[in-house]
Design an enzyme around this catalytic site. Structure first.
Site, PDB file in Angstrom:
ATOM      1  N   CYS B  86      -1.778  -4.835   2.381  1.00 16.12           N
ATOM      2  CA  CYS B  86      -1.661  -3.570   1.661  1.00 16.12           C
ATOM      3  C   CYS B  86      -1.633  -3.832   0.157  1.00 16.12           C
ATOM      4  O   CYS B  86      -2.623  -4.285  -0.403  1.00 16.12           O
ATOM      5  CB  CYS B  86      -0.430  -2.803   2.166  1.00 16.12           C
ATOM      6  N   HIS B 203      -0.983  -2.743   8.255  1.00 11.32           N
ATOM      7  CA  HIS B 203       0.267  -3.509   8.304  1.00 11.32           C
ATOM      8  C   HIS B 203       0.476  -4.151   9.672  1.00 11.32           C
ATOM      9  O   HIS B 203       1.176  -3.572  10.525  1.00 11.32           O
ATOM     10  CB  HIS B 203       1.448  -2.585   8.005  1.00 11.32           C
ATOM     11  N   GLU B 205       2.443  -6.485  10.348  1.00 14.11           N
ATOM     12  CA  GLU B 205       3.872  -6.799  10.483  1.00 14.11           C
ATOM     13  C   GLU B 205       4.657  -5.646  11.098  1.00 14.11           C
ATOM     14  O   GLU B 205       5.727  -5.850  11.669  1.00 14.11           O
ATOM     15  CB  GLU B 205       4.467  -7.207   9.128  1.00 14.11           C
TER      16      GLU B 205
END
Lengths: 80, 234
Positions: B86, B203, B205
């Protein structure tokens, strides 16, 4: 000396903010609005007194930070 | 796998990605403040998501000129793997480690929802746990994720296999309607030439914790990326 720097999107690069401004101007009743492009205006005070040196320095500032030359053009003027 | 997560003023996903790395690697990354000029000896450098310097001037522009970035660029050029997610992707572009730039989303809106990504290749240290062509579901959360590069650069990225992920429909089709931000050629993530630097807007994660999967959405598809890095670098 003062540098007045204009940073603008290159022709052909999508400018959604410019499009939104054009749309809003239309909503306000302004007619005949063509393409709208949004840019940045930056003023920098410089201690440098030598015009040629100031110009070289501002050009480097534009190339290294103030404009992303992948998508933006810049121009500037120097004034006392 | 030893890793370092660089933190800038305005970074906000450093703990999310540290959690994901810990989940896959068993070891927690070190957080490194951007004013540092040296990095510990690590196997992986991470530039996390957020809004470094409030996106002043251009997204990622100020962060890319932070003191620590000299060392990040030097390590990356010497072959240390770097991942930017990002805002981290935006910073990698501004720092010149990846080509192109991120424009404002074509919709002008902040986009925050799950998307589907097509894994373009399994042949990288970041993606070896996925099959080439696999479709994964991960979230996005950005306002400036509209990837732009000139046509010659885009052709080169495709020709040299540097496209890592593309936005796609759930069945893997490259449908323009599945492109959430207007990115050129539906590009969601790219590698550098040596495939040791990865930048991606979504994302992964935030798609690694089974506790966050439920009827409302969520996914653990992102864990493959972290397992890939652990297998390659541990």
């Amino acid at each position: 000396m003062k540098a007045k720097i204009h940073v603008t999107l290159k022709t052909g690069v999508l400018d959604p903010q410019g499009k939104a401004i054009a749309h809003a101007l239309g909503n306000l009743g302004f007619s005949g609005i063509g393409d709208v492009r949004q840019g940045k205006f930056i003023e920098i005070e410089l201690a440098e007194a030598d015009r040629a040196k100031a110009e070289a320095s501002v050009r480097e500032m534009c190339e290294r930070l103030l404009a992303n030359t992948v998508i933006e053009n810049y121009r500037f003027e120097l004034s006392a | 796998m030893k890793s370092a997560v660089v933190v800038f003023p305005g970074t906000n996903r450093e703990h999310d990605i540290a959690d994901a790395i810990e989940r896959a690697a068993g070891a927690r990354p070190q957080l490194i403040w951007h004013r540092e000029t040296d990095l510990p000896k690590v196997d992986l450098i991470v530039l996390p998501g957020g809004f470094a310097y409030g996106d002043y001037l251009r997204t990622g522009a100020i962060a890319a000129r932070s003191p620590i970035m000299h060392e990040v660029v030097r390590r990356a050029e010497a072959g240390t793997p770097v991942i930017g997610v990002c805002n981290g992707f935006q910073i990698l572009c501004e720092a010149g480690l990846l080509p192109g730039v991120m424009l404002c989303n074509a919709s002008l809106h902040f986009a925050c929802h799950d998307v589907h990504l097509k894994v373009e290749t399994s042949q990288s240290l970041f993606t070896q746990h996925y099959a080439s062509g696999a479709v994964i579901k991960v979230p996005i959360a950005h306002h400036d994720g509209n990837y732009y590069a000139d046509e010659a650069t885009l052709d080169r990225l495709e020709g040299e296999g540097q496209v890592a992920f593309r936005y796609c429909a759930p069945d893997g089709a490259l449908d323009p309607a599945a492109n959430p931000n207007g990115s050129a050629r539906s590009i969601a993530g790219i590698f550098n030439r040596t495939k040791t630097v990865l930048g991606m807007m979504p994302h992964p994660e935030n798609a690694t914790d089974p506790a966050l999967v439920g009827a409302g959405g969520g996914s653990t598809d992102g864990i493959g990326l972290f397992r890939s890095m652990v297998d390659a670098l541990a």
